[in-house]
Design a protein around this motif. Structure first.
Motif, short mmCIF file in Angstrom:
data_model
loop_
_atom_site.label_atom_id
_atom_site.label_comp_id
_atom_site.label_asym_id
_atom_site.label_seq_id
_atom_site.Cartn_x
_atom_site.Cartn_y
_atom_site.Cartn_z
N MET A 163 0.83 -1.19 0.00
CA MET A 163 0.00 0.00 0.00
C MET A 163 0.87 1.25 0.00
SD MET A 163 -3.06 -1.17 -0.23
CE MET A 163 -3.83 0.41 -0.32
N GLY A 164 2.07 1.14 0.54
CA GLY A 164 2.95 2.29 0.60
C GLY A 164 3.26 2.86 -0.77
N LYS A 165 3.46 1.98 -1.76
CA LYS A 165 3.75 2.44 -3.11
C LYS A 165 2.54 3.13 -3.74
CE LYS A 165 7.31 -0.95 -4.07
NZ LYS A 165 7.77 -2.06 -4.90
N ILE A 166 1.35 2.60 -3.46
CA ILE A 166 0.13 3.22 -3.98
C ILE A 166 -0.05 4.60 -3.35
CG2 ILE A 166 -2.40 3.07 -4.00
CD1 ILE A 166 -2.04 0.01 -4.23
N PHE A 167 0.17 4.71 -2.06
CA PHE A 167 0.03 6.00 -1.38
C PHE A 167 1.07 7.00 -1.87
CE2 PHE A 167 -2.05 3.83 2.52
CZ PHE A 167 -3.24 3.73 1.83
N THR A 168 2.29 6.55 -2.12
CA THR A 168 3.33 7.43 -2.66
C THR A 168 2.93 7.92 -4.04
OG1 THR A 168 5.00 6.24 -1.39
CG2 THR A 168 5.79 7.61 -3.21
N PHE A 169 2.41 7.02 -4.86
CA PHE A 169 1.93 7.39 -6.20
C PHE A 169 0.83 8.45 -6.09
CE2 PHE A 169 -1.31 6.82 -9.49
CZ PHE A 169 -0.56 7.08 -10.63
N LEU A 170 -0.13 8.20 -5.20
CA LEU A 170 -1.23 9.17 -5.02
C LEU A 170 -0.70 10.52 -4.55
CD1 LEU A 170 -4.00 7.00 -3.31
CD2 LEU A 170 -4.05 7.98 -5.61
N GLU A 171 0.25 10.49 -3.66
CA GLU A 171 0.81 11.74 -3.14
C GLU A 171 1.48 12.55 -4.25
OE1 GLU A 171 3.96 11.83 0.04
OE2 GLU A 171 2.16 12.44 1.14
N ARG A 172 2.14 11.86 -5.18
CA ARG A 172 2.80 12.55 -6.29
C ARG A 172 1.79 13.06 -7.32
NH1 ARG A 172 6.36 8.63 -8.78
NH2 ARG A 172 6.00 7.17 -7.12
N LYS A 173 0.71 12.31 -7.54
CA LYS A 173 -0.24 12.66 -8.60
C LYS A 173 -1.38 13.57 -8.16
CE LYS A 173 1.87 10.31 -11.73
NZ LYS A 173 2.59 10.98 -12.78
N LEU A 174 -1.77 13.50 -6.89
CA LEU A 174 -2.89 14.31 -6.42
C LEU A 174 -2.45 15.76 -6.24
CD1 LEU A 174 -4.51 12.05 -3.68
CD2 LEU A 174 -5.57 12.75 -5.81
N PRO A 175 -3.37 16.69 -6.48
CA PRO A 175 -3.03 18.09 -6.19
C PRO A 175 -2.81 18.28 -4.69
CG PRO A 175 -5.36 17.87 -6.74
CD PRO A 175 -4.73 16.53 -6.95
N SER A 176 -2.06 19.28 -4.31
CA SER A 176 -1.80 19.50 -2.90
C SER A 176 -2.99 20.12 -2.18
CB SER A 176 -0.56 20.38 -2.72
OG SER A 176 -0.77 21.63 -3.37
N ASN A 177 -3.92 20.69 -2.93
CA ASN A 177 -5.11 21.30 -2.35
C ASN A 177 -6.01 20.22 -1.76
OD1 ASN A 177 -7.96 22.27 -2.34
ND2 ASN A 177 -7.01 24.16 -3.08
N TYR A 178 -6.26 20.34 -0.46
CA TYR A 178 -7.06 19.35 0.28
C TYR A 178 -8.46 19.22 -0.30
CZ TYR A 178 -8.47 17.05 4.69
OH TYR A 178 -8.91 16.17 5.64
N PHE A 179 -9.10 20.33 -0.63
CA PHE A 179 -10.45 20.32 -1.20
C PHE A 179 -10.47 19.58 -2.53
CE2 PHE A 179 -13.67 22.25 -3.97
CZ PHE A 179 -14.81 21.92 -3.26
N LEU A 180 -9.50 19.83 -3.39
CA LEU A 180 -9.43 19.15 -4.68
C LEU A 180 -9.21 17.64 -4.51
CD1 LEU A 180 -7.42 21.66 -6.89
CD2 LEU A 180 -9.87 21.14 -6.98
N GLN A 181 -8.41 17.27 -3.51
CA GLN A 181 -8.21 15.85 -3.23
C GLN A 181 -9.53 15.18 -2.87
OE1 GLN A 181 -5.30 15.45 -0.12
NE2 GLN A 181 -3.63 16.20 -1.39
N ILE A 182 -10.30 15.83 -2.00
CA ILE A 182 -11.59 15.27 -1.59
C ILE A 182 -12.52 15.15 -2.80
CG2 ILE A 182 -13.68 15.70 -0.21
CD1 ILE A 182 -11.81 16.91 1.92
N CYS A 183 -12.52 16.17 -3.67
CA CYS A 183 -13.35 16.13 -4.88
C CYS A 183 -12.94 14.96 -5.79
CB CYS A 183 -13.27 17.45 -5.64
SG CYS A 183 -14.08 18.81 -4.82
N ILE A 184 -11.65 14.78 -5.96
CA ILE A 184 -11.16 13.67 -6.80
C ILE A 184 -11.54 12.34 -6.19
CG2 ILE A 184 -9.06 12.49 -7.59
CD1 ILE A 184 -7.88 15.37 -8.00
N PHE A 185 -11.33 12.18 -4.89
CA PHE A 185 -11.70 10.93 -4.23
C PHE A 185 -13.21 10.69 -4.29
CE2 PHE A 185 -7.64 11.01 -1.56
CZ PHE A 185 -7.06 9.96 -2.27
#
Length: 163
Positions: A1-23
């Motif tokens: 799961m660590g690799k998946i989370f690292t991938f998400l961290e690199r690809k997701l915008p840093s904006n918390y609101f945008l992350q929630i919208c994407i999820f």
């Protein structure tokens, strides 16, 4: 799961609101696909709302199913177990076991029929994954999952109650 989370961290915008919208969009699309597939396999509606249920007090029904249920379920099925797990977690070795176990428990807690339980398990897997993602990032991991769950239930109720 660590690799998946690292991938998400690199690809997701840093904006918390945008992350929630994407999820949320990811969860919503996944939920629709799962419901269509499970509904097709089980040969019937995953969640059938009776005419009697439609005649209940709509405000109370919406509060219970859209606001209270996600609040309770997110706290019991995701936040509290992940909070406990994170206090003992040394590495990501058992993350997948926790994800599967909590997803199964989330699905089994949903009544109706087996098609709905299986659908809830699969969507619950996403909820738990998002919770664990934010928990490993030391961010508030209750609020995003609750908001996603709330909107997902709200859209489901609109569909099933046929407003």
């Amino acid at each position: 799961m660590g690799k998946i989370f690292t991938f998400l961290e690199r690809k997701l915008p840093s904006n918390y609101f945008l992350q929630i919208c994407i999820f949320f969009l990811l969860t919503f699309v996944f939920s629709i696909l799962v419901n269509v597939i499970v509904n097709d396999i089980s040969g019937g509606f995953i969640l059938e709302v009776t005419e009697e249920r439609r005649k209940e007090n709509i405000i109370l029904l919406l509060f219970n199913l859209v606001t209270f249920a996600p609040l309770f379920e997110t706290f019991i099925s995701q936040w509290m177990p992940i909070f406990i797990y994170m206090s003992f977690r040394k590495d990501s070795k058992y993350d997948i076991v926790v994800l599967v176990l909590l997803s199964v428990l989330f699905g089994l807690a949903h009544g109706f029929n087996w098609g709905y339980k299986i659908s809830s398990m699969l969507v619950g897997f996403l909820y738990v994954t998002i919770t664990l993602y934010y928990a490993t990032r030391s961010k508030n991991y209750f609020i995003p999952v609750y908001i996603i769950h709330l909107f997902n239930n709200g859209l489901a109720m609109i569909k099933y109650l046929q407003f």
